[in-house]
Design an enzyme around this catalytic site. Sequence first.
Site, PDB file in Angstrom:
ATOM      1  CE  LYS A 165      -4.377  -1.597   1.818  1.00 50.16           C
ATOM      2  NZ  LYS A 165      -5.336  -1.560   2.908  1.00 50.16           N
TER       3      LYS A 165
ATOM      4  CE  LYS B 244      -5.928  -7.768  -2.000  1.00 50.59           C
ATOM      5  NZ  LYS B 244      -5.636  -7.596  -0.623  1.00 50.59           N
TER       6      LYS B 244
ATOM      7  CE  LYS C 266     -13.917  -2.812  -0.257  1.00 52.54           C
ATOM      8  NZ  LYS C 266     -13.744  -2.629   1.184  1.00 52.54           N
TER       9      LYS C 266
HETATM   10  P1  TYM Z   1     -11.083  -5.355   3.482  1.00 56.53           P
HETATM   11  O1  TYM Z   1     -12.042  -4.244   3.647  1.00 56.53           O
HETATM   12  O2  TYM Z   1      -9.975  -5.199   2.491  1.00 56.53           O
HETATM   13  O3  TYM Z   1     -11.840  -6.682   3.093  1.00 56.53           O
HETATM   14  C1  TYM Z   1     -12.914  -7.224   3.873  1.00 56.53           C
HETATM   15  C2  TYM Z   1     -12.847  -8.749   3.855  1.00 56.53           C
HETATM   16  O4  TYM Z   1     -12.865  -9.241   2.504  1.00 56.53           O
HETATM   17  C3  TYM Z   1     -11.766 -10.111   2.287  1.00 56.53           C
HETATM   18  N1  TYM Z   1     -11.309  -9.972   0.889  1.00 56.53           N
HETATM   19  C4  TYM Z   1     -11.226 -10.978   0.016  1.00 56.53           C
HETATM   20  N2  TYM Z   1     -11.511 -12.284   0.131  1.00 56.53           N
HETATM   21  C5  TYM Z   1     -11.314 -13.056  -0.959  1.00 56.53           C
HETATM   22  N3  TYM Z   1     -10.869 -12.586  -2.161  1.00 56.53           N
HETATM   23  C6  TYM Z   1     -10.575 -11.272  -2.316  1.00 56.53           C
HETATM   24  N4  TYM Z   1     -10.138 -10.823  -3.495  1.00 56.53           N
HETATM   25  C7  TYM Z   1     -10.753 -10.411  -1.198  1.00 56.53           C
HETATM   26  N5  TYM Z   1     -10.566  -9.072  -1.006  1.00 56.53           N
HETATM   27  C8  TYM Z   1     -10.910  -8.825   0.270  1.00 56.53           C
HETATM   28  C9  TYM Z   1     -10.705  -9.654   3.261  1.00 56.53           C
HETATM   29  O5  TYM Z   1      -9.778 -10.688   3.527  1.00 56.53           O
HETATM   30  C10 TYM Z   1     -11.532  -9.285   4.459  1.00 56.53           C
HETATM   31  O6  TYM Z   1     -11.811 -10.415   5.254  1.00 56.53           O
HETATM   32  N6  TYM Z   1      -7.948  -4.933   7.371  1.00 56.53           N
HETATM   33  C11 TYM Z   1      -9.266  -5.415   6.976  1.00 56.53           C
HETATM   34  C12 TYM Z   1     -10.400  -4.854   7.795  1.00 56.53           C
HETATM   35  C13 TYM Z   1     -10.262  -5.061   9.259  1.00 56.53           C
HETATM   36  C14 TYM Z   1     -10.433  -6.275   9.975  1.00 56.53           C
HETATM   37  C15 TYM Z   1     -10.221  -5.946  11.344  1.00 56.53           C
HETATM   38  C16 TYM Z   1     -10.760  -7.577   9.611  1.00 56.53           C
HETATM   39  C17 TYM Z   1      -9.965  -4.097  10.169  1.00 56.53           C
HETATM   40  N7  TYM Z   1      -9.949  -4.627  11.418  1.00 56.53           N
HETATM   41  C18 TYM Z   1     -10.326  -6.917  12.353  1.00 56.53           C
HETATM   42  C19 TYM Z   1     -10.842  -8.546  10.616  1.00 56.53           C
HETATM   43  C20 TYM Z   1     -10.651  -8.208  11.974  1.00 56.53           C
HETATM   44  C21 TYM Z   1      -9.507  -5.025   5.527  1.00 56.53           C
HETATM   45  O7  TYM Z   1      -8.977  -4.062   5.036  1.00 56.53           O
HETATM   46  O8  TYM Z   1     -10.464  -5.773   4.891  1.00 56.53           O
END
Ligand code: TYM
Length: 330
Positions: free
Chosen positions: A110, A193, A196
Amino acid sequence: MRIISGIQPTGEPHLGNYLGAIKRWTELQHEQECLIFLADLHAITVYNEPGALARTIREAAATLIACGIDPNKTVLFDQARVPAHAEMAWLLNCTARIGWLNRMTQFKEKSGKNRENASVGLYSYPVLQAADILLYQATHVPVGEDQKQHLELTRDIATKFNTDFGVEVFTVPEPLIGKAGARIMSLRDGTAKMSKSDPSDMSRINLTDDSDTIAQKVKKAKTDPEPLPDTMDGLKGRPEAANLVTIFAVLANRTPDEVLGEFAGQGFGAFKPRLADLVVETLRPIRARFETLRAGPAEIDRILMDGAVKARALSAPTLAAAYKAVGLPR
Ligand code: TYM
């Protein structure tokens, strides 16, 4: 068992988010105590237009509810309304080691080449994530594959804190990463992957895309001219093909090999229209519910505020125990 997970409320949630995480959350809430939150404090680790955040938070909440998160079963809230997240993140910043954070691959991706100019918040992002989880004594964290390293760090922070201060303040949580769907790839490049932040909207299916858009995106998805084999082993070296079969399987609640059993010997001309139908049928009711919910922002705000009241109560004892452990009177 207590489940917690979160999603960043910026950019539209896509099929990767759904198959890797959200779908699982909707299933788990019927069996376990679940907390799901919008990671709005994480969202501001990069510049986000302040005037747009309140709307994107509401829209992300509406999308989750449209996907089946039931606010009567799941505690649904956003981080900023629960100050304990920021407070706990500070305490844990003092436990996490710089060497641990230096190994985080997501920060490297990032921050890119301009690392000196990345925010300190982006660097310590995984510590806030640890705080999110540890505050609630969560036992399991359902996430996609890309969050695995952050979960390992969370376990290390919990263990070090408990050891340093000689009290078991935190439960050491387990990640829950699905077998299929944990890493859905871009429709344009099977080695990246679905994300967004990909500049091409054709690389992902947004959960609120209309049926024509979905059909177009599936039709234009990158593939190869070979016919489909009868098992996933036969798809080695064909990441785009493997990705589409995986998406089909998770949506249909079947294994990828079962799906290939049906399509073996056929090409993408036969497979893609069936996949498009499946995605359209899955997302149609989600989009319809989303549109209804979006028309009632006051109701979404009420749900998030109710969730925050519950989350504050659930997190308070652990925050108090952590302050006490480090020796700070309050
Ligand atoms: P974020 O917002 O990027 O994504 C949310 C969830 O979606 C999953 N994900 C995917 N799974 C499969 N294939 C993909 N291409 C894909 N893109 C995203 C992510 O693995 C995630 O589970 N850091 C985290 C948010 C967060 C969080 C937490 C999660 C903040 N605090 C505490 C768990 C526990 C994030 O940016 O997810």
